[in-house]
Design an enzyme around this catalytic site. Sequence first.
Site, short mmCIF file in Angstrom:
data_model
loop_
_atom_site.label_atom_id
_atom_site.label_comp_id
_atom_site.label_asym_id
_atom_site.label_seq_id
_atom_site.Cartn_x
_atom_site.Cartn_y
_atom_site.Cartn_z
N HIS A 1 0.68 17.69 0.24
CA HIS A 1 0.37 17.77 1.68
C HIS A 1 -0.62 18.90 1.98
O HIS A 1 -0.45 20.02 1.49
CB HIS A 1 1.66 17.99 2.48
CG HIS A 1 2.63 16.85 2.35
ND1 HIS A 1 3.42 16.68 1.24
CD2 HIS A 1 2.90 15.82 3.17
CE1 HIS A 1 4.14 15.58 1.38
NE2 HIS A 1 3.85 15.04 2.56
N ASP B 1 -1.50 14.52 2.18
CA ASP B 1 -1.15 13.84 3.42
C ASP B 1 -1.12 14.79 4.62
O ASP B 1 -0.94 16.01 4.47
CB ASP B 1 0.25 13.23 3.30
CG ASP B 1 0.29 12.04 2.34
OD1 ASP B 1 -0.72 11.77 1.68
OD2 ASP B 1 1.36 11.41 2.26
ZN LIG Z 1 2.95 12.18 6.13
#
Ligand SMILES: [Zn+2]
Length: 237
Positions: A194, A51
Site C-alpha cells: 500500500h 494500493d
Molecule cells: Zn485498497
Amino acid sequence: MPNGAWIGGSLALLSAGGALAHAVRGRSSTVFGPSVYHGNRTRPAIALTFDDGPSESTPALIAILARHQVPATFFMCGKNVERLPDIARAVAAAGHEIGNHSDSHPRFDFCSREIIYRELAQGQEKIRRYAGVTPRLFRAPYGVRWFGLKSAQEQLGLLGVMWGTMGNDWKWPAPRIAQLLLRRARHGEIVCLHDGRTTQPSPHIDATLEAVDTVIPKLKERGFGFETVSQILCPAN
Ligand SMILES: [Zn+2]
C-alpha cells in the site's frame, strides 16, 4: 467460468456451503468477474502492486523504485487521484502501470449494481483525466467482489487482479513485512502493498518504504526480476 444463471441458481447452495465467502473474497474466485491472482509461473519475475494511493508518501516510493530500476503497478482510487493529480501523473511518467481501485474504496458486498458501476467508472474517468492513462486492470477494495462487478468490468474493459501475497503493510513493522515477502517469493507472484491508507488523510508509509527498499536487492540476488502486472501476465517472449 460460471455464468449468471449458475450464480443465481446456486446462491443458496453457495451460502449454505460457506462458498459464498470464497466467491466474494477468495483470491482465485472468478464468480463475480474475470480475475487473476498470479502471473506467469515459468519466469522468475515478481509484480509489486501498491494500493489506495496516490498519497503524500507516493513520491518517496517512486524514488526508491527508480533507484532500484524496478517497475510496479499502482491501483489508485479516483478520489485520491483527484486530490493529488500531480503525483498520479508522476507515477505514470515514471513508467509504472496504473490500475483502477474504485473511486472511494467502499466494500462492494451488498452494494447495488449501480453503485458498483459508478465506483469503477468514476475511478476510470479520474485516472484518465488526471493521470492521462486508461487502466485495463481493476483491484476490488478489500478484495471484495459482488453482483454487478462482472458487467461493470466488462463495460469498462477491466480485468480483475487479486494477489498471491498480502504484505499486511498497514499493520506490520518493516522487518516483518520484508520477511514475509522474502519467504513467499516465487515465479509469477503478485504482491499487494500500500502507498495509501484509506483510513487516514495524510499517510506516511515508512514501514512499506523500508520493506520495499530492503527486499528488492535481496530478491534480485536470488535471480528475480520485477514486472508490472500486465507484463507478468504475458507468456515469456
Ligand atoms: Zn485498497
